[in-house]
Scaffold this motif. Sequence first.
Motif, PDB file in Angstrom:
ATOM      1  N   GLY A   1       9.255   0.319   0.278  1.00 37.50           N
ATOM      2  CA  GLY A   1       7.790   0.818   0.210  1.00 37.50           C
ATOM      3  C   GLY A   1       7.161  -0.412   0.587  1.00 37.50           C
ATOM      4  N   GLY A   2       5.884  -0.182   0.724  1.00 32.10           N
ATOM      5  CA  GLY A   2       4.765  -1.244   0.835  1.00 32.10           C
ATOM      6  C   GLY A   2       4.879  -2.132  -0.170  1.00 32.10           C
ATOM      7  N   ALA A   3       5.047  -1.573  -1.354  1.00 31.85           N
ATOM      8  CA  ALA A   3       5.089  -2.665  -2.721  1.00 31.85           C
ATOM      9  C   ALA A   3       6.144  -3.835  -2.386  1.00 31.85           C
ATOM     10  CB  ALA A   3       5.515  -1.849  -3.828  1.00 31.85           C
TER      11      ALA A   3
ATOM     12  N   VAL B   1      -3.222  -6.202   6.465  1.00 27.73           N
ATOM     13  CA  VAL B   1      -3.793  -5.117   6.371  1.00 27.73           C
ATOM     14  C   VAL B   1      -3.010  -4.065   5.900  1.00 27.73           C
ATOM     15  CG1 VAL B   1      -5.307  -3.553   7.550  1.00 27.73           C
ATOM     16  CG2 VAL B   1      -4.849  -5.794   8.757  1.00 27.73           C
ATOM     17  N   ASP B   2      -3.386  -3.394   4.805  1.00 33.21           N
ATOM     18  CA  ASP B   2      -2.489  -2.390   3.911  1.00 33.21           C
ATOM     19  C   ASP B   2      -3.286  -1.176   4.358  1.00 33.21           C
ATOM     20  OD1 ASP B   2      -1.426  -0.512   2.457  1.00 33.21           O
ATOM     21  OD2 ASP B   2      -2.363  -1.601   0.505  1.00 33.21           O
ATOM     22  N   GLU B   3      -2.501  -0.716   5.532  1.00 34.52           N
ATOM     23  CA  GLU B   3      -2.728   0.660   6.132  1.00 34.52           C
ATOM     24  C   GLU B   3      -1.885   1.816   5.379  1.00 34.52           C
ATOM     25  OE1 GLU B   3      -2.383   0.727  10.173  1.00 34.52           O
ATOM     26  OE2 GLU B   3      -3.741  -0.928  10.624  1.00 34.52           O
TER      27      GLU B   3
ATOM     28  N   ARG C   1       2.627  -0.739   6.263  1.00 35.80           N
ATOM     29  CA  ARG C   1       2.474   0.648   6.172  1.00 35.80           C
ATOM     30  C   ARG C   1       3.592   1.472   5.067  1.00 35.80           C
ATOM     31  NH1 ARG C   1       0.421   4.418  10.246  1.00 35.80           N
ATOM     32  NH2 ARG C   1      -0.989   3.080  11.357  1.00 35.80           N
ATOM     33  N   SER C   2       3.241   2.800   4.569  1.00 32.98           N
ATOM     34  CA  SER C   2       4.031   3.274   3.740  1.00 32.98           C
ATOM     35  C   SER C   2       4.074   4.698   4.157  1.00 32.98           C
ATOM     36  CB  SER C   2       3.313   3.237   2.346  1.00 32.98           C
ATOM     37  OG  SER C   2       3.818   4.272   1.604  1.00 32.98           O
ATOM     38  N   LEU C   3       5.311   5.256   3.869  1.00 31.01           N
ATOM     39  CA  LEU C   3       5.730   6.605   4.073  1.00 31.01           C
ATOM     40  C   LEU C   3       5.868   7.390   2.703  1.00 31.01           C
ATOM     41  CD1 LEU C   3       8.574   6.030   6.771  1.00 31.01           C
ATOM     42  CD2 LEU C   3       6.366   6.725   7.238  1.00 31.01           C
ATOM     43  N   THR C   4       5.541   6.946   1.816  1.00 33.44           N
ATOM     44  CA  THR C   4       5.776   7.789   0.517  1.00 33.44           C
ATOM     45  C   THR C   4       4.729   8.630   0.362  1.00 33.44           C
ATOM     46  OG1 THR C   4       4.487   5.896  -0.820  1.00 33.44           O
ATOM     47  CG2 THR C   4       6.991   5.605  -0.397  1.00 33.44           C
ATOM     48  N   LYS C   5       3.644   8.542   0.706  1.00 36.54           N
ATOM     49  CA  LYS C   5       2.494   9.262   0.251  1.00 36.54           C
ATOM     50  C   LYS C   5       2.525  10.805   0.915  1.00 36.54           C
ATOM     51  CE  LYS C   5       1.047   5.331  -1.164  1.00 36.54           C
ATOM     52  NZ  LYS C   5       1.155   5.213  -2.345  1.00 36.54           N
ATOM     53  N   THR C   6       2.422  10.363   2.252  1.00 37.06           N
ATOM     54  CA  THR C   6       2.497  11.901   3.076  1.00 37.06           C
ATOM     55  C   THR C   6       3.653  12.641   3.265  1.00 37.06           C
ATOM     56  OG1 THR C   6       0.923  10.785   4.964  1.00 37.06           O
ATOM     57  CG2 THR C   6       2.330  12.159   5.550  1.00 37.06           C
TER      58      THR C   6
ATOM     59  N   LEU D   1      11.995   7.274  -3.290  1.00 33.63           N
ATOM     60  CA  LEU D   1      12.838   6.737  -2.256  1.00 33.63           C
ATOM     61  C   LEU D   1      12.565   5.586  -1.977  1.00 33.63           C
ATOM     62  CD1 LEU D   1      15.331   8.037  -0.777  1.00 33.63           C
ATOM     63  CD2 LEU D   1      13.819   8.626   1.078  1.00 33.63           C
ATOM     64  N   ARG D   2      11.294   5.014  -1.745  1.00 38.88           N
ATOM     65  CA  ARG D   2      10.777   3.786  -1.428  1.00 38.88           C
ATOM     66  C   ARG D   2      10.975   3.397   0.100  1.00 38.88           C
ATOM     67  NH1 ARG D   2       7.807   3.539  -3.409  1.00 38.88           N
ATOM     68  NH2 ARG D   2       7.424   1.442  -3.496  1.00 38.88           N
ATOM     69  N   ALA D   3      10.101   3.859   0.825  1.00 31.54           N
ATOM     70  CA  ALA D   3      10.080   3.617   2.300  1.00 31.54           C
ATOM     71  C   ALA D   3       8.596   3.112   2.972  1.00 31.54           C
ATOM     72  CB  ALA D   3      10.238   4.956   2.772  1.00 31.54           C
TER      73      ALA D   3
HETATM   74  C1  LIG Z   1      -3.081   1.276  -1.057  1.00 33.84           C
HETATM   75  C2  LIG Z   1      -1.531   1.328  -1.432  1.00 33.84           C
HETATM   76  N1  LIG Z   1      -1.015   0.503  -0.500  1.00 33.84           N
HETATM   77  C3  LIG Z   1       0.777   0.467  -0.744  1.00 33.84           C
HETATM   78  C4  LIG Z   1       1.148   1.049  -1.762  1.00 33.84           C
HETATM   79  C5  LIG Z   1       2.327   1.046  -1.988  1.00 33.84           C
HETATM   80  O1  LIG Z   1       3.076   2.177  -1.676  1.00 33.84           O
HETATM   81  P1  LIG Z   1       4.642   2.269  -1.662  1.00 33.84           P
HETATM   82  O2  LIG Z   1       5.487   1.016  -2.300  1.00 33.84           O
HETATM   83  O3  LIG Z   1       4.865   3.569  -2.412  1.00 33.84           O
HETATM   84  O4  LIG Z   1       4.899   2.409  -0.083  1.00 33.84           O
HETATM   85  C6  LIG Z   1       0.198   2.078  -2.618  1.00 33.84           C
HETATM   86  C7  LIG Z   1       0.676   2.764  -3.593  1.00 33.84           C
HETATM   87  O5  LIG Z   1       0.218   3.490  -4.621  1.00 33.84           O
HETATM   88  C8  LIG Z   1      -1.147   2.133  -2.271  1.00 33.84           C
HETATM   89  O6  LIG Z   1      -1.984   2.829  -3.127  1.00 33.84           O
END
Ligand SMILES: Cc1ncc(COP(=O)(O)O)c(C=O)c1O
Length: 351
Positions: A88-90, A181-183, A208-213, A219-221
């Motif tokens: 995940g982006g986290a 840059v958090d995209e 980048r994150s794939l989790t929202k779309t 799953l954390r991606a």
């Molecule tokens: C702006 C933004 N960036 C990153 C994330 C992290 O997303 P993930 O760790 O699920 O990829 C979130 C999750 O809510 C978010 O709102």
Amino acid sequence: MIGTEGSAGGDGRVAHDVDLWHHGDREVGDGLVDLAVNVRVPQPPEWLLAELRDSLSAVAAYPDVAGAVEAIAARHGRSREDVLPTAGGAEAFTLLARAWPGCRPVVVHPQFTEPEAALLAAGHDVTRVELTESGGFALDADLVPADADLVFVGNPTNPTSVLHPAASIRALARPGRLVVVDEAFLDAVPGEPESLAPERIPGVAVVRSLTKTWGIAGLRAGYVLAEPVVVERLRGLQPPWSVSTPAAVAMTACSRPGAVAEAEALAREAEADRDRLVSRLRNLGVEVAGTPRAPFVLVRVPGGEKIRLALREAGYAVRRADTFPGLGPDWLRIAVRSDMDDFLDALAVLL
Ligand SMILES: Cc1ncc(COP(=O)(O)O)c(C=O)c1O
């Protein structure tokens, strides 16, 4: 202590004032309609679920992300050396926060709080730059202190939904500084305008994150796109096998041209849904922040906290926004869904 610069004024020092660890998922459940979490779909599409199910037959082996790296690089037109898959982006924020001990990090707020939380956990003093409502929450590069060497900015930004021009973010880059840059939501903006993902830019890292779309938050991606020297540094800190086999399979699948086209179609739908929501909110006299471009909107309602609680009574969870530095209890974030008529009717009664 956390430093504050920009609009906050005063002596520039504030106490640790908001719960940076609060996330929308804490506000849902109990049968409430979920307008608090920004995961766009209730479950992954069937083709992705099928690939994920198949991937389970391979989980006896340790994961290998080589295929995912290749697919992500091809999707963005980058070299394989520029790509680091993450849980995940986290996870990317945690790695970035740990990679440069002793640096002077700046977080541009209001934005997703995990970058600041990760920086604090890594022992940094964090300087906040707060963008203002009067400025439409637009990025003002002049507010970023000249000696900042690690700068976090969201594009489009959660929770303001503002999309900054790529040129404003590029203008932040300089020798000796890494701009992150958090995209995470850019694949939800049709055409992915203002993205810095397709280009290797010295001193710029894209998360980048794939989790929202794709409805795969569990799953954390996600991944980082950056210069090889940055990618290597982050990889050196990443726990072994951090990205599981199913997550790697999802990364490969969601990077294929067909999936990117599907995301684009979802983004167009979301855009139409959002524009309908914004115009109905404005017709109700609700103040909508900035020019929303992401699949969520930030609103200010006098007595926002009371309205939020009353909405819960009526069956709707919206996200409190007072835990985002720079905002307060009157601010609420609403996720865009396809049918929001009942919600808007319920809101109208409470205003
Ligand atoms: C702006 C933004 N960036 C990153 C994330 C992290 O997303 P993930 O760790 O699920 O990829 C979130 C999750 O809510 C978010 O709102």
